[in-house]
Design a protein around this motif. Structure first.
Motif, short mmCIF file in Angstrom:
data_model
loop_
_atom_site.label_atom_id
_atom_site.label_comp_id
_atom_site.label_asym_id
_atom_site.label_seq_id
_atom_site.Cartn_x
_atom_site.Cartn_y
_atom_site.Cartn_z
N PRO A 11 36.19 46.10 50.94
CA PRO A 11 37.52 46.08 50.33
C PRO A 11 37.53 45.52 48.91
O PRO A 11 38.43 45.83 48.12
CB PRO A 11 38.34 45.19 51.28
CG PRO A 11 37.61 45.26 52.58
CD PRO A 11 36.16 45.37 52.23
N LEU A 12 36.54 44.69 48.57
CA LEU A 12 36.47 44.13 47.22
C LEU A 12 36.26 45.23 46.19
O LEU A 12 36.77 45.15 45.06
CB LEU A 12 35.34 43.10 47.12
CG LEU A 12 35.56 41.78 47.86
CD1 LEU A 12 34.28 40.95 47.82
CD2 LEU A 12 36.72 41.00 47.25
N GLU B 232 39.66 46.82 45.64
CA GLU B 232 40.48 45.91 44.84
C GLU B 232 40.06 45.94 43.38
O GLU B 232 40.91 45.96 42.46
CB GLU B 232 40.38 44.49 45.40
CG GLU B 232 41.26 43.49 44.70
CD GLU B 232 41.08 42.06 45.22
OE1 GLU B 232 41.69 41.14 44.63
OE2 GLU B 232 40.33 41.86 46.21
N LEU B 233 38.75 45.95 43.14
CA LEU B 233 38.24 45.98 41.76
C LEU B 233 38.63 47.28 41.07
O LEU B 233 39.07 47.27 39.91
CB LEU B 233 36.72 45.82 41.78
CG LEU B 233 36.00 45.95 40.43
CD1 LEU B 233 36.56 44.96 39.41
CD2 LEU B 233 34.48 45.73 40.62
N GLU C 235 41.16 49.24 41.67
CA GLU C 235 42.60 49.26 41.42
C GLU C 235 42.97 48.36 40.25
O GLU C 235 43.76 48.73 39.38
CB GLU C 235 43.35 48.84 42.69
CG GLU C 235 43.28 49.88 43.79
CD GLU C 235 43.90 49.41 45.10
OE1 GLU C 235 44.21 48.20 45.21
OE2 GLU C 235 44.09 50.25 46.00
N LYS C 236 42.39 47.17 40.20
CA LYS C 236 42.72 46.23 39.14
C LYS C 236 42.18 46.70 37.80
O LYS C 236 42.86 46.62 36.77
CB LYS C 236 42.18 44.84 39.48
CG LYS C 236 42.78 43.72 38.62
CD LYS C 236 42.39 42.35 39.15
CE LYS C 236 43.12 41.24 38.43
NZ LYS C 236 44.57 41.21 38.74
N CYS D 150 31.37 42.03 42.87
CA CYS D 150 32.79 42.35 42.84
C CYS D 150 33.64 41.10 42.66
O CYS D 150 34.64 41.11 41.93
CB CYS D 150 33.20 43.08 44.12
SG CYS D 150 32.62 44.78 44.22
N LEU E 263 36.14 40.70 39.56
CA LEU E 263 37.57 40.45 39.80
C LEU E 263 38.03 39.18 39.09
O LEU E 263 39.13 39.13 38.54
CB LEU E 263 37.84 40.35 41.30
CG LEU E 263 37.89 41.69 42.03
CD1 LEU E 263 37.78 41.51 43.53
CD2 LEU E 263 39.18 42.45 41.68
N GLU F 11 40.99 38.91 36.27
CA GLU F 11 42.07 37.96 36.50
C GLU F 11 42.27 37.05 35.29
O GLU F 11 43.40 36.83 34.83
CB GLU F 11 41.76 37.12 37.74
CG GLU F 11 42.84 36.12 38.10
CD GLU F 11 42.49 35.32 39.35
OE1 GLU F 11 42.98 34.17 39.46
OE2 GLU F 11 41.71 35.82 40.18
#
Length: 380
Positions: free
Chosen positions: A70-71, A74-75, A77-78, A273, A277, A281
């Protein structure tokens, strides 16, 4: 066993980093205006970065790409949201060279052709196809010459590109929007827009190598975004992980993915990841791209007052200061006497400035005052 001696080394041994500084084994502090080839994007040992990596390694450091991660989602998408490239797909790998290698391979799959157009003074990596697209014979071994299908052209000559693409055997045009190792030269907006049009005309894949210029370093998330174009493929790496090895290939949705066409053991692992991330951030929360533009304008205004400076090149915090003479002695005095790291390039008269994006105006003042002292000492 000894190390294979392929790196000319300065006599400095960093042991700790904090923000825009590194410290050697004696506790001596150095101002880092090079970031290890533009890798350090959010500063050394940023608390968010350390926390995210520590938390992840305490849970799971690695598993292969045969399972759900899932990381990675998430990466993707971000990264898509912050870069304004949400329609692209992301393939994760380990380095800039690997990103370019996969980009070139994907272009060849897509077109079923093999010739590549690159540009004078280009640097795209040291692996097989990437180094063949690098304009440096000294680092191309005979085995790399099997990729003797790369043609190098000058920037800003659309007629030369049109001539080559008309042969119909080109799979990709690969270009840096700001050259790194090559010395901070840039193609014009008119040229890049013309390149895009010609690639569409001849069904050639346009690859933008943003390995060094990406992640806000140019004052936009990607440097190509200064020119109002849409590449087919974008490659990223250096600033992506703030020192943790990671690279990526952003792929336009017109490319069809097939199982097995690309692959990697370590690419997109859990720790990588987490590092990537954390970088995104911090870039978002601390508004680092705004800082890049503010500090860049300040740097340029102050640097122009240096009389012996011949030319200031680049954008954002990817800058080159060109002098009439070789800058190697200037760099040595800066590091040994002034305790400041800077970079060089294939242009031996160019001082390369690639600091963490967190740098402040007082750091720029320190550097420019120190540089003025060094130039005075060397009668420049």
């Amino acid at each position: 066993m000894k190390l294979f001696d392929v790196y000319p080394l300065y006599n400095v041994t960093p042991e700790k980093g904090e923000g825009v500084y590194v410290y050697d084994e004696k506790g001596q502090k150095y101002l880092d205006l090079y970031g290890g080839h533009a890798v350090i994007s959010i500063g050394h040992a940023h608390p968010t970065y350390v926390e995210r990596i520590t938390e992840q390694v305490n849970k799971l450091g690695f598993y292969s790409n045969a399972i759900q991660n899932p990381l990675q989602v998430e990466l993707a998408e971000k990264l898509g949201r912050l870069s304004n490239c949400e329609e692209y797909n992301l393939f994760l790998c380990n380095s800039g060279a690997e990103a370019n290698e996969n980009a070139l391979k994907l272009a060849s799959f897509h077109t079923n052709k093999k010739r590549v157009i690159a540009f004078k003074n280009a640097f795209h990596g040291r692996t097989s196809a990437a180094v063949a697209a690098t304009d440096n014979g000294a680092i191309n071994a005979p085995i790399n010459n099997q990729h003797s299908v790369t043609t190098f052209l000058p920037f800003n000559q659309l007629h030369s590109l049109d001539y080559e693409l008309a042969f119909g055997d080109v799979c990709a045009v690969i270009i840096e929007p700001i050259q790194g190792v090559g010395g901070l030269d840039e193609p014009t907006t008119e040229f890049l827009q013309g390149v895009q049009q010609l690639c569409k005309k001849y069904n050639v894949v346009l690859i933008l190598d943003e390995i060094q210029s990406g992640y806000g370093r140019s004052g936009k998330f990607f440097a190509f975004q200064h020119h109002d174009i849409e590449p087919d493929i974008i490659t990223v790496a250096k600033g992506m992980g703030n020192g943790f090895p990671i690279g990526g290939v952003l792929i336009h949705p017109r490319f069809e993915a097939k199982y097995g066409m690309l692959g990697t053991t370590f690419g997109g692992n859990h720790l990588a990841c987490a590092a990537a991330l954390a970088v995104l951030e911090v870039i978002e929360n601390e508004k680092l791209i705004d800082n890049v533009n503010e500090i860049s304008a300040y740097f340029i205004e102050k640097a122009k007052k240096i009389k012996s400076l011949q030319k200031l090149k680049g954008r954002g915090l990817m800058l080159g200061m060109e002098f009439e003479q070789n800058v190697s002695e200037i760099r040595k005095e800066l590091i040994y006497e002034k305790k400041i790291f800077t970079g060089g390039s294939s242009n031996k008269n160019l001082l390369r400035i690639l600091p963490p994006l967190t740098i402040g105006k007082h750091h720029i003042d320190t550097f420019l005052n120190s540089l003025s002292d060094v130039l005075k000492n060397q009668n420049l």
